[in-house]
Write a protein that holds these residues in place. Sequence first.
Motif, short mmCIF file in Angstrom:
data_model
loop_
_atom_site.label_atom_id
_atom_site.label_comp_id
_atom_site.label_asym_id
_atom_site.label_seq_id
_atom_site.Cartn_x
_atom_site.Cartn_y
_atom_site.Cartn_z
N GLU A 1 0.86 -1.17 0.00
CA GLU A 1 0.00 0.00 0.00
C GLU A 1 0.90 1.22 0.00
OE1 GLU A 1 -3.77 -0.01 2.30
OE2 GLU A 1 -2.85 -1.77 3.25
N SER A 2 0.59 2.15 -0.87
CA SER A 2 1.36 3.38 -0.95
C SER A 2 0.50 4.46 -1.60
CB SER A 2 2.65 3.17 -1.74
OG SER A 2 3.40 4.35 -1.76
N PRO A 3 -0.15 5.29 -0.78
CA PRO A 3 -1.01 6.33 -1.33
C PRO A 3 -0.30 7.26 -2.30
CG PRO A 3 -1.29 6.16 1.06
CD PRO A 3 -0.14 5.29 0.68
N ASP A 4 1.01 7.38 -2.17
CA ASP A 4 1.79 8.25 -3.05
C ASP A 4 2.31 7.53 -4.29
OD1 ASP A 4 1.43 10.37 -1.27
OD2 ASP A 4 3.19 9.77 -0.10
N GLY A 5 1.89 6.30 -4.51
CA GLY A 5 2.34 5.52 -5.66
C GLY A 5 3.36 4.47 -5.24
N PHE A 6 3.54 3.49 -6.10
CA PHE A 6 4.39 2.35 -5.76
C PHE A 6 5.84 2.50 -6.19
CE2 PHE A 6 0.10 0.54 -5.98
CZ PHE A 6 0.03 -0.05 -4.73
N GLY A 7 6.14 3.50 -7.02
CA GLY A 7 7.49 3.65 -7.55
C GLY A 7 8.57 3.74 -6.49
N HIS A 8 8.28 4.38 -5.37
CA HIS A 8 9.30 4.58 -4.35
C HIS A 8 9.33 3.49 -3.28
CE1 HIS A 8 5.74 6.56 -2.74
NE2 HIS A 8 6.25 6.38 -1.55
N VAL A 9 8.42 2.51 -3.33
CA VAL A 9 8.42 1.44 -2.32
C VAL A 9 8.63 0.05 -2.92
CG1 VAL A 9 6.92 2.76 -0.76
CG2 VAL A 9 5.91 1.13 -2.36
N LEU A 10 8.45 -0.08 -4.21
CA LEU A 10 8.45 -1.41 -4.83
C LEU A 10 9.77 -2.15 -4.69
CD1 LEU A 10 6.96 -3.57 -6.42
CD2 LEU A 10 7.52 -2.32 -8.51
#
Length: 191
Positions: free
Chosen positions: A29-38
């Motif tokens: 889960e990443s409300p700001d998008g997945f690019g920075h957590v994937l």
Amino acid sequence: MILAIDVCNEVGSIALLDGTRLIDERRLESPDGFGHVLFDAIQQMLDAHGASLPDITLYAVATGPGSFTGVRVGLTAAKGLAYASGKPLAGVTNLEALASLGTGALRAPVFDARRGDVYAAVYDDALRMVVPPVVCPLADFPIGEAARIDAGPLLAAAVGRLAAARGGVHPAAVEATYVRPSDAELLSTSS
């Protein structure tokens, strides 16, 4: 080993499989998008199982439909990993992955497309497409005798299992499945 990625919608997941046997599936889960957590999430999952990227023999990715940004992030990540390692990539639509979780002769995977619409399709029990993916109000979709399957949040394991069954291709051959035109496309045609 197979590394599967699905970040096409609000909730995503990654999965690690040994053939069709699930080793681990993790919710993202990443409300700001997945690019920075994937990539951190992938590394944490691999580390937890004493694995590393060279152990991956096949990458799998959900190709959509879903959020345009999510679809692109997932495809870019999976293609980059596959290219860098020289390994094949399998693309699987979220609708087909969801249909694989159902039972019955005809299966109608359905999930929210926002704006009062759903993404939907109909597959038979061999996962052959009977009604191609569409985006429309649920009341307008011809489900007929198909068993409706509503999306749950975690589909990476299903994507990985389908990839294990069919194998992969060169990463350049895997394309997005958008179904709905982007807002930019809609605006340019209305001008």
